[in-house]
Motif scaffolding. Structure first.
Motif, PDB file in Angstrom:
ATOM      1  N   HIS A   1      -0.464   5.520 -31.119  1.00  0.00           N
ATOM      2  CA  HIS A   1      -0.656   4.342 -30.491  1.00  0.00           C
ATOM      3  C   HIS A   1      -2.047   4.579 -29.523  1.00  0.00           C
ATOM      4  CE1 HIS A   1       3.307   3.099 -31.687  1.00  0.00           C
ATOM      5  NE2 HIS A   1       3.673   4.001 -31.507  1.00  0.00           N
ATOM      6  N   ALA A   2      -2.348   3.620 -28.956  1.00  0.00           N
ATOM      7  CA  ALA A   2      -3.688   3.671 -28.007  1.00  0.00           C
ATOM      8  C   ALA A   2      -3.231   3.608 -26.541  1.00  0.00           C
ATOM      9  CB  ALA A   2      -4.625   2.698 -28.320  1.00  0.00           C
ATOM     10  N   TYR A   3      -3.239   4.568 -25.867  1.00  0.00           N
ATOM     11  CA  TYR A   3      -3.028   4.418 -24.471  1.00  0.00           C
ATOM     12  C   TYR A   3      -4.027   4.920 -23.586  1.00  0.00           C
ATOM     13  CZ  TYR A   3       1.662   5.477 -26.201  1.00  0.00           C
ATOM     14  OH  TYR A   3       2.950   5.323 -26.929  1.00  0.00           O
ATOM     15  N   ASP A   4      -4.220   4.228 -22.475  1.00  0.00           N
ATOM     16  CA  ASP A   4      -5.344   4.410 -21.536  1.00  0.00           C
ATOM     17  C   ASP A   4      -5.261   5.583 -20.834  1.00  0.00           C
ATOM     18  OD1 ASP A   4      -6.381   1.723 -21.477  1.00  0.00           O
ATOM     19  OD2 ASP A   4      -4.179   1.127 -21.075  1.00  0.00           O
ATOM     20  N   VAL A   5      -3.899   6.273 -20.476  1.00  0.00           N
ATOM     21  CA  VAL A   5      -3.836   7.570 -20.141  1.00  0.00           C
ATOM     22  C   VAL A   5      -2.556   8.080 -20.531  1.00  0.00           C
ATOM     23  CG1 VAL A   5      -3.340   8.740 -17.841  1.00  0.00           C
ATOM     24  CG2 VAL A   5      -4.910   6.754 -17.932  1.00  0.00           C
TER      25      VAL A   5
END
Ligand code: CA
Length: 236
Positions: free
Chosen positions: A43-47
């Protein structure tokens, strides 16, 4: 803004998760390194908030594998005080920030927002000095395109010198930082290893970047071409 929290202390994980949700973040939580790594990969996370001591795979291994997969999501390491590892290790492996437990929730949120503002450009964590490069992720050293094979100690010494390039470092500094504290030999060993290093990073390439500053220490700087050997004088 989506955050992945990898933390095996369930009460802490839950407290942090609820706090972050209240701040308006979307938070996924995993409790071990293996599921943390797969969540971060899928998944794409910001942090990513990454605990250090984790079951199945520790935070360092998770971080290293993420960077090897060229996933550059900003990582904030959560470390315990007096841990086995230190901040330098975390930064070497490509962590963007770290917090020592116990931490204040307000500080955590401030750090997360700072990381989000900074974003995740594809930045190599490779140290570069002139044509010399050192990649701490896979321990590769090159001069230009030429790979250089170093022993673990030579590598440690070079990494130390590259971090302090263009500064004179003393034998004592080197001994303290590159050799472990149990080392009981004299500081002559430093000179010996400087010699080994020079024969690998400088001599074959005709440069002199690792200088001895007599009586003071050593100085690593960007490429300086070795003085050309004087041309033989024509015979009279
Ligand atoms: Ca832990």
């Amino acid at each position: 803004m989506r955050i992945l929290l990898v933390e095996d202390e369930k009460i802490l994980a839950d407290t942090v998760r609820r706090g972050l949700v209240n701040e308006g973040f979307v938070v996924d939580v995993t409790h071990d390194g293996v599921s943390g790594l797969s969540a971060a990969t899928e998944h794409a996370y910001d942090v990513i908030l990454l605990d250090l001591m984790l079951p199945l795979k520790n935070g360092y291994d998770v971080l290293r594998e993420l960077r090897q997969r060229r996933i550059w999501t900003p990582v904030l390491m959560l470390t315990a005080k007096d841990g086995e590892y230190d901040q330098t290790d975390a930064f070497d492996l490509g962590a963007d920030d770290y917090l020592t437990k116990p931490f204040s929730f307000l500080v955590l949120v401030a750090r997360i927002r700072a990381l989000m503002r900074r974003g995740a450009p594809e930045r190599p964590v490779v140290l570069t000095l002139g044509t010399l490069t050192l990649d701490p992720v896979n321990h590769r050293v090159r001069r230009g395109e030429t790979p250089i094979s170093l022993t673990a100690r030579e590598y440690g010494l070079l990494q130390y010198l590259m971090r302090r390039h263009d500064q004179i470092v003393s034998k004592a500094d080197i001994l303290d930082n590159v050799w472990d504290s149990a080392f009981e030999g004299g500081d002559n060993v430093v000179e010996v290893y400087i010699g080994y290093l020079r024969r690998k990073i400088d001599v074959p390439f005709g440069v002199q970047t690792l200088a001895t500053v007599r009586g003071v220490g050593y100085l690593l700087s960007a490429d300086r071409v070795a003085k050309p050997v004087a041309a033989p004088q024509p015979r009279a």
